[in-house]
Design an enzyme around this catalytic site. Structure first.
Site, PDB file in Angstrom:
ATOM      1  N   GLY A 216       0.824  -1.213   0.000  1.00  0.00           N
ATOM      2  CA  GLY A 216       0.000   0.000   0.000  1.00  0.00           C
ATOM      3  C   GLY A 216       0.845   1.244   0.000  1.00  0.00           C
ATOM      4  N   ASN A 217       0.217   2.366   0.271  1.00  0.00           N
ATOM      5  CA  ASN A 217       0.952   3.629   0.352  1.00  0.00           C
ATOM      6  C   ASN A 217       0.376   4.459   1.488  1.00  0.00           C
ATOM      7  OD1 ASN A 217      -1.191   5.504  -0.774  1.00  0.00           O
ATOM      8  ND2 ASN A 217      -1.009   3.989  -2.427  1.00  0.00           N
ATOM      9  N   ARG A 218       0.993   5.615   1.754  1.00  0.00           N
ATOM     10  CA  ARG A 218       0.639   6.369   2.953  1.00  0.00           C
ATOM     11  C   ARG A 218      -0.443   7.420   2.734  1.00  0.00           C
ATOM     12  NH1 ARG A 218       5.747   8.844   4.261  1.00  0.00           N
ATOM     13  NH2 ARG A 218       4.493  10.029   5.700  1.00  0.00           N
ATOM     14  N   SER A 219      -1.135   7.365   1.609  1.00  0.00           N
ATOM     15  CA  SER A 219      -2.174   8.373   1.373  1.00  0.00           C
ATOM     16  C   SER A 219      -3.315   8.203   2.378  1.00  0.00           C
ATOM     17  CB  SER A 219      -2.714   8.228  -0.052  1.00  0.00           C
ATOM     18  OG  SER A 219      -3.773   9.129  -0.226  1.00  0.00           O
ATOM     19  N   ALA A 283      -3.975   7.843  -4.586  1.00  0.00           N
ATOM     20  CA  ALA A 283      -2.629   7.320  -4.847  1.00  0.00           C
ATOM     21  C   ALA A 283      -2.808   5.859  -5.253  1.00  0.00           C
ATOM     22  CB  ALA A 283      -1.773   7.444  -3.600  1.00  0.00           C
TER      23      ALA A 283
END
Ligand code: CTP
Length: 441
Positions: A216-219, A283
């Protein structure tokens, strides 16, 4: 302007002092109307000192001057922060058993509420129905934010930060004023996106590796949600495609929850057709694991590393941008770690062109910048690679700044929903003539 700040009896009442102060410092004449319960949390002398006006709470004081209606009649804007579950229920029912209730009913000013309560109370069907009633009447709901609550618990229910509340309240006032200030809050506020269909993707996609892990990502979804909320407050019908949001769902939007890039793509393609505006703020993971393990991936004795095979995900924005999209303005985002401002804009220009977006919002992200923050700094790039505007401030004000550019991109026909929808070519022509001064906020 004359602003009434209503304060209900919740622990967040102490933060209402920040709302009052920010409005006073911005030059407004602020009149505080606390409920009896609010005064258990914050003292009247504090409110009088900060607001620089007398504070009234009793319905039966000042009867000769008909105070129970006079405060509401004089208000240009009413902000209730915090709004407890009880106060929200009273507002929805139109009760007038205290000065605040009378003030709201006697007013034609836009009403903004910032809920604050425990997560269970916020999620309760009664509260949700009451909030929906307020939204349907055109009331602006700010927050709640997700975070640490008064006890050990955390979740949606925390009052939004004072500056976000003030910013949203002033934007709601602006939208109301743009319509000539007519109509009570209950009549529904109309703004410059009235009658338009807007699709916003927000959050970050997650690609599962096995039943317990994902890439995943930090959005957090804050900027996308702020855009959805701002568009709704300006009159649009909004579809929010929400990918793993870390903040509370906004009210008044049609929310489609998704998790992976493929799910996001399906939801976007399903809703984008015929939309006036698509904003890809999410994102999106460019790659996903080639296979998803049925069971948890276990390490074997002696394993010193693990190699994952990833495959490309479709590029949703590019897919929309390279297909004919007459009548749909496409706004993309670029999250870049480039520190040099000129290189950052160059990357943005290249990305806009590669994706075929009509506008691209470039912002710098990093270990401490961008994602979870309440603030943002961004440049909006147009079809000729020109920097249309630079935006910085809260994510709410950046959201309104982006929508201001969008509105300026549509031709005059955009103001009349019944007229022919603008085309991508019209958009380009407008872009050519828009000067930076026109669009900088
Ligand atoms: N985007 C998309 N589909 C993808 C990847 C990105 O629709 N598979 C969209 C994002 O929502 C955003 C824009 O494209 O509006 C740019 O996203 P960003 O992550 O900045 O760029 P990438 O295209 O992923 O390029 P790179 O990671 O190489 O910088």
């Amino acid at each position: 302007m004359n602003v009434v700040v209503g304060i209900a009896g919740g622990i967040a009442a102490y933060k209402a002092v920040g709302v009052v102060r920010a409005l006073v410092l911005a030059g407004h004449d602020v009149h505080v109307v606390p409920t009896e319960a609010a005064l258990r949390f914050v003292g009247r002398p504090t409110l009088e000192a900060i607001s620089r006006n007398p504070v009234h709470v009793d319905l039966y004081e000042g009867v000769a001057e008909v105070r129970h209606v006079a405060i509401g009649q004089a208000a240009d804007l009413i902000v209730i922060a915090p709004a407890t579950a009880n106060t929200i229920a009273k507002l929805a029912a139109g009760l007038a058993d205290d000065l605040l209730g009378n003030t709201v009913l006697a007013s034609e000013a836009p009403l903004v509420v910032a809920p604050a309560m425990h997560t269970e109370m916020w999620r309760n069907a009664a509260t949700q129905a009451n909030i929906q009633t307020l939204v349907d009447r055109g009331v602006t709901v700010v927050g709640p934010a997700v975070g640490q609550l008064t006890g050990a618990d955390s979740g949606p229910g925390r009052m939004e930060e004072p500056e976000v509340i003030v910013e949203s309240a002033l934007a709601a006032y602006g939208a109301h004023a743009a319509q000539g200030g007519h109509g009570a809050p209950g009549s529904g506020l109309a703004g410059d996106l009235q009658g338009r269909r807007v699709v916003v993707s927000a959050g970050g996609t997650r690609e599962p590796l096995d039943p317990v892990r994902f890439l995943g990502n930090r959005s957090s979804g804050k900027q996308g949600v702020a855009i959805a909320d701002a568009a709704r407050s300006r009159g649009a019908e909004v579809v929010l495609i929400a990918a793993n949001l870390e903040i509370a769902d906004p009210h008044g939007c049609d929310i489609r929850k998704v998790s992976t890039t493929l799910e996001l793509r399906e939801a976007v393609l399903d809703t984008a057709r015929g939309a006036d505006l698509v904003v890809m703020a999410a994102a999106v993971a460019d790659f996903r694991p080639a296979t998803v393990s049925e069971g948890k991936i276990k390490k074997q004795p002696g394993d010193e590393g693990l190699t994952l095979e990833l495959v490309r995900n479709p590029d949703i924005l590019a897919e929309l941008g390279h297909a004919p999209h007459d009548g749909t303005l496409l706004v993309g985002f670029a999250a870049e770690t480039e520190a040099d401002p000129e290189r950052l804009i160059e990357l943005g220009r290249a990305k806009r062109a590669a994706k075929g977006a009509d506008l691209l919002v470039v912002n710098r992200v990093g270990w401490t910048e961008g994602f979870a923050s309440d603030e943002n700094r961004a440049s909006v790039i147009g079809v000729d690679g020109e920097v249309v505007t630079e935006l910085h401030g809260s994510k709410v004000s950046v959201a309104h700044g982006i929508l201001d550019v969008v509105v300026s991109r549509w031709d005059d026909r955009f103001a009349d929903p019944a007229a022919t929808t603008p085309t991508a070519t019209d958009t380009t022509t407008d872009a050519d003539s828009a000067s930076e001064d026109d669009t900088t906020r």
